[in-house]
Structure formats: structure tokens, C-alpha cells
Enzyme design. Structure first.
Site, short mmCIF file in Angstrom:
data_model
loop_
_atom_site.label_atom_id
_atom_site.label_comp_id
_atom_site.label_asym_id
_atom_site.label_seq_id
_atom_site.Cartn_x
_atom_site.Cartn_y
_atom_site.Cartn_z
N GLY A 42 0.81 -1.22 0.00
CA GLY A 42 0.00 0.00 0.00
C GLY A 42 0.84 1.26 0.00
N VAL A 71 5.66 -12.74 4.53
CA VAL A 71 7.11 -12.68 4.33
C VAL A 71 7.38 -11.85 3.08
CG1 VAL A 71 9.23 -13.98 3.91
CG2 VAL A 71 7.43 -14.96 5.37
N ARG A 226 2.95 22.69 32.29
CA ARG A 226 3.76 23.85 32.72
C ARG A 226 4.75 23.44 33.80
NH1 ARG A 226 0.24 28.54 34.70
NH2 ARG A 226 2.31 29.48 34.95
N TYR A 227 4.29 22.65 34.75
CA TYR A 227 5.16 22.10 35.79
C TYR A 227 4.38 21.03 36.53
CZ TYR A 227 2.65 25.75 38.47
OH TYR A 227 1.71 26.57 39.02
N LYS A 287 -11.00 18.25 46.52
CA LYS A 287 -9.95 19.21 46.80
C LYS A 287 -8.72 18.43 47.27
CE LYS A 287 -8.75 23.62 47.16
NZ LYS A 287 -9.43 24.47 48.15
N HIS A 288 -7.61 18.65 46.62
CA HIS A 288 -6.37 17.95 46.94
C HIS A 288 -6.58 16.44 47.01
CE1 HIS A 288 -4.22 21.64 47.38
NE2 HIS A 288 -5.01 22.07 48.35
N ASN A 431 -6.34 7.66 56.91
CA ASN A 431 -7.52 7.03 57.47
C ASN A 431 -8.76 7.82 57.08
OD1 ASN A 431 -6.42 4.81 58.97
ND2 ASN A 431 -5.56 6.30 60.38
N PHE A 479 -10.93 -1.22 59.66
CA PHE A 479 -11.52 -1.52 60.97
C PHE A 479 -11.03 -0.54 62.03
CE2 PHE A 479 -7.86 -4.66 60.98
CZ PHE A 479 -7.10 -4.04 61.95
N ARG A 526 -11.73 -4.10 52.98
CA ARG A 526 -11.05 -2.89 53.40
C ARG A 526 -10.74 -2.02 52.19
NH1 ARG A 526 -5.19 -3.50 56.02
NH2 ARG A 526 -4.60 -3.42 53.83
N HIS A 530 -3.94 5.16 50.03
CA HIS A 530 -2.81 5.99 50.46
C HIS A 530 -2.36 6.94 49.36
CE1 HIS A 530 -2.50 2.64 53.40
NE2 HIS A 530 -2.17 3.63 54.21
#
Length: 530
Positions: A42, A71, A226-227, A287-288, A431, A479, A526, A530
Site C-alpha cells: 500500500g 514474508v 507547565r510544571y 480538593k487535593h 484514614n 476496621f 477494606r 494511600h
């Protein structure tokens, strides 16, 4: 082997899947620089239609394409021409009739795009695995001391600039393009490995473990930012190989300033949380990276107002995400209430966009319809010297396995609120404590070193917003190691609690709930985050 400072290009092999700009590039090479063009299939047809003189690879090698094109370039006259070291292998190349190939322009069969279609037949996917292309690409990259490789149409101009300026490509250009080539094949091989590992046709007893012995994640840069989190950190946005519908990476930015690193991270957190709600209009304010307000309602405006009321202070400058088409009434209410950094929804109607246009710096993003597939299957975190990889936390709860462990039983309304709060807690940093009532958050305590402190902070947040914790429910992502968390909930007036259970002091915690007349449900799951 000494690299040529300015490597001339007398012969080029061009065989590309992405034909963007290739005809103009080849035409310039041939007409302005006298380069002989070898090509196949092609690509050769496109070049000839553009008036470029092309030598078919089969003519060059004297060997026809076989096995339906499987091939065609796997031949010594191709690979010897690419791998031959100028000044070292000249004699053997002459003896074998191998002409040097100085430029290889190759990009690979679109495997990732093919398998992105969930209905793609397995045989079609396998036939889309390129063999000759990666072999030529790697050969050219290995021999970059003499050979120039191009895998990306964006690099055509750089090659032509070098030819125009110095009659050959510079060592720096060839080295950069070689590195790009090896990155290209690494990503391609990773996509194939991922497909085969996840192929439903593979018997269970032969399937590779979901976390393989060798892990390589490949992404393509979409844009420099930008950073990073702070101005002294460099940052960029990279995209996964396969587009994901409803994700932030492939969303449509309707208006506003360029998204920052923090905008993207917080927006992804907001989308992850709002995707968990699919039974009613929902709003999540982040937020954050923490949800500071979440609510469902009969309509988006009501859901937004209830989410905003949880913590108006934290909502200022936050990210607001919705799970349904954003309408003009909701848009007007947002601007009347607060300053926001980013607003996200699957779709945003024209009237709402006209309202947001009054705030030209406000980022407004339409993600497209949400799909569960937008949530990542693996979670990765870099550590010094390595990478932590785990399954994404995709579980929520099994309603049939919820275990009421107290004398008091949650009533129907309380149970609905418990399940709502549990969904939210999954996306709050550990937590995590969430107070909720009537399908809305009342207070959120996030990221504390002590769970009881999170419970106290959630209560403080509620009081500061003028909300009453009394009569609400509480969710805890893990828990309670001691009864003090339940005692704090009882003191605040919580009437029902949902938590994983599993502490060695569960009996003490249950006793504390019974003393306060609190209903408590164990999920057995659970959600540390984190």
C-alpha cells in the site's frame, strides 16, 4: 565501529501503516536529494500515485512476497543493507550483492487500534501483529551509527532539515530517532503481550499470572505540562496505548486554561468517585485528591447544592464532577456559589457552556459516557529502585455478605445511607471517615495518622458547615483498632456504622456500639487509599 558524523542518504526503504505526509516526504527525498526509494504494498501504491518513482522490495531482493504478504522484507538484501557497517562490511556486502539502505521509514500495523474493538476476532488480531516492521526498525536503530530511522511522521522535517543543511543526518539526530524506535517497539510488544495475557481463548491453566514476572508499562506523551505538583518539577501527560472512553486523557476540553498536573490528578480522583454512582444524579467535589462533598439528588442542581453544603470552604477552588449531562440551571448555581478550577461531566449542554463562557479561565471538560473500563485495572506507584504494582481496588461490597453485628439493626433508610457513605469512603485518603445522611455527605475526615482523629475532624467539618451529625451514619475505610472511634461516633450522635471488621478487638468495638444503641455493619472488605 565509528559513527559517521553526517550520514548521507542514497537509498531509503519506506513501508508505513500511518501514511500521513509520507508521499510529500518521499517526493522531496527523491526529487531534491536523489534518493532511491524502495517500498512495498500500500505504501508503494500511495507513493506512485504521488508521482514518486518506487522500486518494489520484491524487485530489489529478487524474492516475491509469500504467505499472503507475511514474508516480504525478511531477506538478507534488506537486513544486510540495513545492518551493514560502512567501512567494515563493505566486502561481504559487495560479494553478496547487498546494497546499503541508509534510511528506514517504518511504522507498524495498527495492532492497538485493532484490538481496541471488543468485537475484533482473534485471528484478525493475530494477523495484525507486525513481524517484518519491528525487525527492520530494530535493525536500523541498532545500526544508527550509519542508518537513519523514522517511526513518526513528525520527524520527517528534522531529517529533511539535516539533509538541506549538511547533506546527511547528524549523529545526534540518528541517536535520538534510534531511541524513539526502541521505545516504539517496546510499546508495541507490551500491547501484544497484554492482549495475549488477557485473551479469553487462553485456557485458565495456561494463562500468565495477572502480574507478570517482567513488567513494562508504555505510554505516549500527549503534552508537556507547565510544571508538576510544584513549579520546580517538570511534568507531562502520557496516554495509554489503547484509548479509554470516558477517561480524562481522551476527554474534550470545552474551554479554559491549560490543565495543570494538579488539575489532572484531582480531576481523575473526582471522576473515579463520581463513576461509582450510577443510580441517580450525583455530584462529587474534590480538593487535593479528597472528596470534600458528595451527594445524589433528583437532579444535578440539587445534588451539587447538597455536595457544596458539606464543606463550602474546601470546595473553593475545587474540582466538580457530575455523572449526567450538565444543564444550565446547575451551571448558573455553580457560578453563583463558588470559584472552581475544573468542571467535568459526560456531556455539557450548549446553554450551560454559554454560562461558563463568562469565566474564560474556568476549565470545562466533557468526558463522554462513563464506562467501568475507564477505571484502571492495575495501580502503579514508583518507589526508589522499583515499582509497586497491584490490582486496582475494584471491589465495593457484596450486599448478600453484609453482616449486621450489633443488637440494633439498621432500618431501610439507614442502610441506603451506609452504602452511600461506603462508596464515598473508598475514594477518601486513609484514614478515612465519612458521615452521611439522606444521600449526602455531612462531614469527611481524611488522611489522618489516627482514625479517631479523622472521626473528630469529620465532626468539626460538619459543625463548621452548620450540619448536624446527630442521626447520621458513619463509614470507615478500615476496621477500628480500638473502641475510641466508636465512642467518638456515639458522642457525635451517629446512629449506624459501616466498616470492614477484622480487628482483634472487634468484640470491644461491637460492645461500644451496643452500649450506644448504634447499628453496625461489617463488609469484610477494606479500602485503604494511600
Amino acid at each position: 565501529m565509528t559513527a559517521t558524523e553526517h550520514a548521507p542518504i542514497r537509498r531509503a526503504l519506506i513501508s508505513v501503516s500511518d501514511k500521513t505526509g509520507v508521499a510529500a516526504f518521499a517526493k522531496t527525498l527523491a526529487e531534491e536529494h536523489g534518493v532511491e526509494i524502495l517500498s512495498t504494498g500500500g505504501t508503494a501504491r500511495v507513493l506512485r500515485e504521488a508521482g514518486v518513482t518506487v522500486v518494489d522490495v520484491a524487485e530489489h531482493t529478487g524474492a516475491p512476497e509469500i504467505m499472503d504478504g507475511r514474508v516480504k522484507t525478511l531477506h538478507p538484501k534488506i537486513h544486510g543493507g540495513i545492518l551493514g557497517r560502512r567501512g567494515m562490511d563493505d566486502a561481504v556486502m559487495s560479494e553478496q550483492g547487498i546494497a546499503p539502505i541508509d534510511l528506514v521509514v517504518v511504522n507498524l500495523y495498527p495492532f492497538e487500534q485493532t484490538v481496541a474493538d471488543p468485537d475484533c476476532p482473534r485471528d484478525q488480531a493475530i494477523e495484525t501483529i507486525d513481524i517484518g516492521g519491528p525487525a527492520m526498525l530494530r535493525a536500523a536503530a541498532k545500526n544508527h551509527a550509519f542508518v537513519t530511522l523514522v517511526v513518526d511522521a513528525a520527524d520527517y522535517d528534522a531529517v529533511l532539515d539535516d539533509l538541506n543543511a549538511q547533506g546527511g543526518t547528524s549523529t545526534a539526530t540518528r541517536r535520538r530517532l534510534a531511541a524513539k524506535g526502541f521505545n516504539h517497539t517496546a510499546g508495541y510488544d507490551r500491547a501484544i503481550a497484554d492482549y495475549l495475557r488477557g485473551d479469553d481463548s487462553t485456557p485458565d491453566n495456561e494463562a500468565e499470572d495477572a502480574l507478570p514476572a517482567r513488567f513494562a508499562a508504555t505510554y505516549t506523551k500527549r503534552q508537556d505540562l507547565r510544571y508538576g505538583e510544584n513549579p520546580h518539577q517538570r511534568a507531562a501527560l502520557y496516554a495509554a496505548a489503547t484509548p479509554v472512553a470516558g477517561s480524562l486523557v481522551d476527554a474534550h476540553v470545552c474551554q479554559g486554561k491549560a490543565l495543570s498536573y494538579n488539575n489532572l490528578a484531582d480531576s481523575d480522583a473526582a471522576l473515579a468517585c463520581v463513576r461509582a454512582f450510577d443510580q441517580a444524579p450525583a455530584c462529587v467535589i474534590v480538593k487535593h485528591a479528597n472528596p470534600c462533598g458528595v451527594a445524589v439528588g433528583p437532579d444535578l442542581k440539587t445534588a451539587y447544592e447538597r455536595a457544596f453544603a458539606t464543606d463550602p470552604t474546601s470546595a473553593f477552588g475545587g474540582i466538580i464532577a457530575f455523572n449526567e449531562t450538565l444543564d444550565v440551571d446547575t451551571a448558573e448555581q455553580i457560578l453563583a456559589n463558588q470559584f472552581a478550577e475544573v468542571i467535568l461531566a459526560p456531556r455539557i449542554d450548549d446553554a450551560a457552556l454559554a454560562v461558563f463562557a463568562k469565566k474564560k479561565n474556568l476549565r470545562v471538560i466533557a468526558t463522554g459516557d462513563f464506562k467501568q473500563s475507564a477505571d484502571p485495572q492495575l495501580a502503579m506507584r514508583q518507589i526508589a529502585g522499583g515499582l509497586l504494582v497491584q490490582d486496582a481496588d475494584a471491589l465495593l461490597f457484596d450486599r448478600d455478605k453484609l453482616d449486621v453485628v450489633t443488637k440494633a439493626q439498621p432500618d431501610g433508610t439507614q442502610l441506603q445511607d451506609l452504602l452511600f457513605a461506603w462508596r464515598v469512603a473508598k475514594y477518601v485518603k486513609s484514614n478515612a471517615i465519612v458521615y452521611a445522611r439522606d444521600g449526602r455527605t455531612i462531614g469527611v475526615g481524611a488522611g489522618q495518622m489516627s482514625r479517631v482523629d479523622s472521626a473528630r475532624i469529620a465532626g468539626i467539618k460538619a459543625r463548621d458547615a452548620g450540619l448536624d451529625v446527630a442521626g447520621s451514619v458513619m463509614a470507615s475505610d478500615a476496621f477500628f483498632p480500638f473502641r475510641d472511634g466508636l465512642d467518638a461516633a456515639a458522642e457525635a450522635g451517629v446512629k449506624a456504622v459501616i466498616q470492614p471488621g477484622g480487628s482483634i478487638r472487634d468484640d470491644e468495638v461491637i460492645a461500644a456500639a451496643d452500649e450506644a444503641g448504634i447499628a453496625m455493619v461489617f463488609t469484610g472488605i477494606r479500602h485503604f487509599h494511600h
